[in-house]
Write an enzyme that holds these catalytic residues in place. Structure first.
Site, PDB file in Angstrom:
ATOM      1  N   CYS A 122       0.808  -1.226   0.000  1.00  0.00           N
ATOM      2  CA  CYS A 122       0.000   0.000   0.000  1.00  0.00           C
ATOM      3  C   CYS A 122       0.838   1.271   0.000  1.00  0.00           C
ATOM      4  CB  CYS A 122      -0.972  -0.002   1.176  1.00  0.00           C
ATOM      5  SG  CYS A 122      -0.194  -0.052   2.803  1.00  0.00           S
ATOM      6  N   CYS A 130      -3.396  -2.611  -1.166  1.00  0.00           N
ATOM      7  CA  CYS A 130      -2.356  -3.521  -0.683  1.00  0.00           C
ATOM      8  C   CYS A 130      -1.990  -4.609  -1.678  1.00  0.00           C
ATOM      9  CB  CYS A 130      -2.814  -4.162   0.632  1.00  0.00           C
ATOM     10  SG  CYS A 130      -3.193  -2.964   1.930  1.00  0.00           S
ATOM     11  N   LYS A 195      -6.428  -9.123  10.829  1.00  0.00           N
ATOM     12  CA  LYS A 195      -6.372  -7.678  10.613  1.00  0.00           C
ATOM     13  C   LYS A 195      -7.733  -7.208  10.110  1.00  0.00           C
ATOM     14  CE  LYS A 195      -3.823  -4.093   8.063  1.00  0.00           C
ATOM     15  NZ  LYS A 195      -2.737  -3.848   7.099  1.00  0.00           N
ATOM     16  N   ARG A 205      -2.419   6.127   8.061  1.00  0.00           N
ATOM     17  CA  ARG A 205      -2.483   6.376   6.621  1.00  0.00           C
ATOM     18  C   ARG A 205      -1.979   7.774   6.271  1.00  0.00           C
ATOM     19  NH1 ARG A 205      -8.217   3.137   5.488  1.00  0.00           N
ATOM     20  NH2 ARG A 205      -7.334   1.076   5.964  1.00  0.00           N
ATOM     21  N   ARG A 217     -10.797  -1.196   1.799  1.00  0.00           N
ATOM     22  CA  ARG A 217     -10.050  -2.454   1.914  1.00  0.00           C
ATOM     23  C   ARG A 217     -10.901  -3.584   2.496  1.00  0.00           C
ATOM     24  NH1 ARG A 217      -4.732   0.858   3.996  1.00  0.00           N
ATOM     25  NH2 ARG A 217      -4.007   1.430   1.911  1.00  0.00           N
ATOM     26  N   GLU A 233      -8.849 -17.531   9.990  1.00  0.00           N
ATOM     27  CA  GLU A 233      -7.691 -16.823   9.422  1.00  0.00           C
ATOM     28  C   GLU A 233      -6.401 -17.262  10.125  1.00  0.00           C
ATOM     29  OE1 GLU A 233      -7.106 -14.862   6.979  1.00  0.00           O
ATOM     30  OE2 GLU A 233      -8.922 -13.792   6.397  1.00  0.00           O
ATOM     31  N   LYS A 248      -4.763  -7.024  14.893  1.00  0.00           N
ATOM     32  CA  LYS A 248      -4.714  -5.592  14.627  1.00  0.00           C
ATOM     33  C   LYS A 248      -6.101  -5.113  14.215  1.00  0.00           C
ATOM     34  CE  LYS A 248      -2.440  -2.151  11.655  1.00  0.00           C
ATOM     35  NZ  LYS A 248      -1.538  -1.907  10.535  1.00  0.00           N
ATOM     36  N   SER A 274      -2.520   3.320  15.384  1.00  0.00           N
ATOM     37  CA  SER A 274      -2.380   4.779  15.405  1.00  0.00           C
ATOM     38  C   SER A 274      -3.583   5.491  16.007  1.00  0.00           C
ATOM     39  CB  SER A 274      -2.131   5.290  13.987  1.00  0.00           C
ATOM     40  OG  SER A 274      -3.204   4.934  13.117  1.00  0.00           O
ATOM     41  N   TYR A 313       3.144   2.782  19.399  1.00  0.00           N
ATOM     42  CA  TYR A 313       3.816   4.077  19.267  1.00  0.00           C
ATOM     43  C   TYR A 313       4.160   4.651  20.639  1.00  0.00           C
ATOM     44  CZ  TYR A 313       1.877   3.323  14.668  1.00  0.00           C
ATOM     45  OH  TYR A 313       1.559   2.751  13.457  1.00  0.00           O
TER      46      TYR A 313
END
Length: 326
Positions: A122, A130, A195, A205, A217, A233, A248, A274, A313
Site C-alpha cells: 500500500c 495492498c 487484521k 495512513r 479495503r 484466518e 490488529k 495509530s 507508538y
C-alpha cells in the site's frame, strides 16, 4: 455483618503487597517500536495526527535505534515512504528501496537491534491498495508473487523477521516458500493473521501516505463484526508456516487476542494502532485523562488479554517509565 474468611483487601494494603501478587507484567522486552522511514537526509518530521511520532530519514535511524536500545527497547518494525510509486508497487522489492536501505543502516549502526519489516504494497502503489489491481479489484494471486519478492528482498538486506500485513489469501505460504528456497529458512514470519478493516487506522495512513485512492479495503481486511472468522484466518496462517500471530487493532479486539491465546500455542502479537494511540494523546492534551496512566493501563490490559508482545507508538514513553522504576 459476617464476612467470609478470605478478605481480598488484605493483599492490597501496600505497593509491596500488590507487587507480590501481581499476575501480569509489562517490560520493555515486550515492546516493538514502529519507525516511519522517509527519503532525504537529516530529516525528522512530526506526524500531526500522531503527536510524538516522527518520520525520519535513513541517516537518522542509527540514533533513533540507539535511543531505543538505551531505554531497553530491542525491536523495531519498519514502514517506508518511497520517493516514487507505481501501479504494481515494484518499489517494495527494490534492493535499493527505502526499507532495504533502512535495514542496512540499522544493522550497520546498531546490529543488536531486532529489525522487523512490514511486508505490504500500500505504501508503494499509486492507488494505495495492498495489492495489484486487475479489473478494478485487488487481485490476490498476482499480488502474492510481489509480496514474496518483497519479503525476500528484506531478508537479503538483513531483516531479522518479516511481517506480511496485506491480508491476501495464501501469502504466508508463498513468503515461506520464497525464503526457504533462498536459504532464509531461519527468518521468522510474524503474520498479521487477524487484521480488521478498522476505522482506527486513519493517522497511520496520514503518516505512511497510503490511503486508498478509490474504494476501501473491506474485500481483503476482516469485518469488525466477525470473531469465528478470526480463528479460521489464524488457523490458515499457522498451517502455512507463521511463527507469530498478530491481531490488529488491539484494544477494540482484546476478545480476539484472548481467543487466539486460548486456541494456539504460538506467540501472539498485538498492534496498538495509530488511532488508539492518537485518542489517548488527544484526551491527555485536553487534560481529560492522565495520559501516562491510561497508556500503561492499556498496554497492561493487552498483556493480560494474552499478547506476548505489543507493537505500539507508546513504546519509548512506556519504556522510559519502566526504566525510571528500576
Amino acid at each position: 455483618m459476617v464476612f467470609p474468611e478470605y478478605r481480598p483487601r488484605r493483599m492490597r494494603q501496600s505497593a509491596t503487597f500488590r507487587g507480590l501478587i501481581r499476575e501480569t507484567q509489562l517490560n520493555s522486552d515486550q515492546l516493538i517500536y514502529p519507525l516511519f522511514v522517509m527519503p532525504g537526509k537529516n530529516k525528522c518530521e512530526e506526524i500531526s495526527s500522531m503527536p510524538g511520532v516522527f518520520r525520519v530519514s535513513v541517516d537518522m535511524l542509527g540514533q533513533e535505534c540507539r535511543d531505543c536500545l538505551d531505554l531497553g527497547i530491542k525491536s523495531v518494525i519498519l514502514f517506508g515512504l518511497p520517493e516514487t510509486k507505481d501501479a504494481m508497487g515494484t518499489g517494495a522489492h527494490d534492493k535499493n528501496g527505502i526499507i532495504q536501505k533502512a535495514i542496512r543502516e540499522i544493522k550497520n549502526k546498531t546490529p543488536e537491534m531486532l529489525v522487523i519489516t512490514d511486508v505490504c504494497l500500500c505504501e508503494y502503489t499509486d492507488h494505495g491498495h495492498c495489492g495489484c489491481i486487475i479489473d478494478n479489484d485487488v487481485d490476490n494471486d498476482t499480488t502474492l508473487e510481489i509480496l514474496a519478492k518483497t519479503a525476500l528482498s528484506h531478508a537479503q538486506a538483513g531483516a531479522d523477521m518479516v511481517a506480511p500485513s496485506d491480508m491476501m489469501d495464501g501469502r504466508v505460504a508463498e513468503i515461506r516458500a520464497a525464503l526457504d528456497e533462498h536459504n532464509f529458512d531461519s527468518i521468522p514470519i510474524m503474520s498479521y493473521a487477524v487484521k480488521y478493516a478498522s476505522a482506527f487506522y486513519g493517522p497511520f495512513r496520514d503518516a505512511a501516505d497510503c490511503s486508498p485512492q478509490f474504494g476501501d479495503r473491506k474485500t481483503y481486511q476482516m469485518d469488525p463484526a466477525n470473531s469465528r472468522e478470526a480463528m479460521r484466518e489464524a488457523t490458515l496462517d499457522v498451517d502455512e508456516g507463521a511463527d507469530i500471530l498478530m491481531v490488529k487493532p488491539a484494544v477494540a479486539y482484546m476478545d480476539i487476542i484472548s481467543r487466539l491465546r486460548d486456541e494456539f500455542d504460538l506467540p501472539i502479537a498485538a498492534y496498538h494502532v495509530s488511532g488508539e494511540y492518537a485518542m489517548i494523546k488527544a484526551a491527555a492534551e485536553k487534560g481529560w485523562i492522565d495520559g501516562d496512566k491510561v497508556m500503561e493501563e492499556t498496554l497492561l490490559s493487552l498483556r493480560r488479554a494474552g499478547a506476548d508482545m505489543i507493537i505500539t507508538y507508546f513504546a519509548k514513553d512506556m519504556a522510559k517509565i519502566l526504566k525510571e522504576r528500576r
